[in-house]
Design a protein around this motif. Structure first.
Motif, PDB file in Angstrom:
ATOM      1  N   UNK A   8       0.857  -1.180   0.000  1.00 21.46           N
ATOM      2  CA  UNK A   8       0.000   0.000   0.000  1.00 21.46           C
ATOM      3  C   UNK A   8       0.897   1.235   0.000  1.00 21.46           C
ATOM      4  N   UNK A   9       0.614   2.175  -0.897  1.00 21.50           N
ATOM      5  CA  UNK A   9       1.319   3.453  -0.909  1.00 21.50           C
ATOM      6  C   UNK A   9       0.459   4.467  -0.170  1.00 21.50           C
ATOM      7  N   UNK A  10       1.020   5.084   0.843  1.00 20.61           N
ATOM      8  CA  UNK A  10       0.357   6.066   1.686  1.00 20.61           C
ATOM      9  C   UNK A  10       0.921   7.443   1.339  1.00 20.61           C
ATOM     10  N   UNK A  11       0.059   8.357   0.873  1.00 17.19           N
ATOM     11  CA  UNK A  11       0.514   9.664   0.394  1.00 17.19           C
ATOM     12  C   UNK A  11      -0.194  10.772   1.171  1.00 17.19           C
ATOM     13  N   UNK A  12       0.572  11.500   1.992  1.00 10.82           N
ATOM     14  CA  UNK A  12       0.016  12.586   2.794  1.00 10.82           C
ATOM     15  C   UNK A  12       1.166  13.472   3.243  1.00 10.82           C
ATOM     16  N   UNK A  19       2.144   8.552  10.081  1.00  8.70           N
ATOM     17  CA  UNK A  19       2.551   7.645  11.157  1.00  8.70           C
ATOM     18  C   UNK A  19       1.360   6.808  11.641  1.00  8.70           C
ATOM     19  N   UNK A  20       0.203   7.444  11.820  1.00  6.62           N
ATOM     20  CA  UNK A  20      -0.973   6.745  12.338  1.00  6.62           C
ATOM     21  C   UNK A  20      -1.429   5.638  11.371  1.00  6.62           C
ATOM     22  N   UNK A  21      -1.538   5.960  10.081  1.00  6.04           N
ATOM     23  CA  UNK A  21      -2.009   4.966   9.115  1.00  6.04           C
ATOM     24  C   UNK A  21      -0.937   3.935   8.792  1.00  6.04           C
ATOM     25  N   UNK A  22       0.312   4.366   8.762  1.00  5.97           N
ATOM     26  CA  UNK A  22       1.404   3.431   8.505  1.00  5.97           C
ATOM     27  C   UNK A  22       1.454   2.376   9.610  1.00  5.97           C
TER      28      UNK A  22
END
Length: 127
Positions: A8-12, A19-22
């Motif tokens: 999953x690539x998390x972009x913010x 940090x929370x979603x990772x």
């Protein structure tokens, strides 16, 4: 745990959100990579395609809508499910426009938990 779950690539651009979603995704066994703007995200996707992208709208360099448009216009990346996670609110016209561009879903950060977001990704990926 058996095999590792999808990438999953998390972009913010907000380190706290990243940090929370990772942490949530890693704890659930996902391979997670992060980008802080749309241009970096597009570069990362060219190197290795994620199974899904979780992305903010308001970011520097290239915002989420521009990034979503670029992903969906590229035949190599158009089928990657993109989930929008934003604080912009839940204006139905905006949500419709973003979904018409190809986003799988649209979440307002303050109205949904990381657990609920991960569940939506899992349902899309049949994990």
């Amino acid at each position: 745990m058996k095999d590792k779950k999808p990438y999953i690539l998390l972009v913010d651009d907000d380190p706290l959100v990243i940090r929370m979603y990772q942490e949530r995704l890693l704890n659930d066994g996902y391979d997670v990579r992060t980008a802080f703007d749309g241009r970096s995200a597009l570069e990362m996707v060219q190197q290795e395609k994620p199974e899904a992208i979780l992305m903010d709208i308001m970011m520097p360099v290239l915002n989420g809508i521009e990034t979503l448009r670029a992903l969906k216009e590229n035949p190599a990346t158009k089928d990657i499910p993109v989930f929008i996670l934003t604080n912009l609110g839940d204006n139905q016209d905006d949500i419709a426009k973003i979904k018409n561009l190809g986003a799988k879903d649209y979440f307002v950060k303050m109205e949904i938990s990381p657990k609920q977001v991960v569940k939506a990704i899992e349902q899309e990926l049949n994990v």
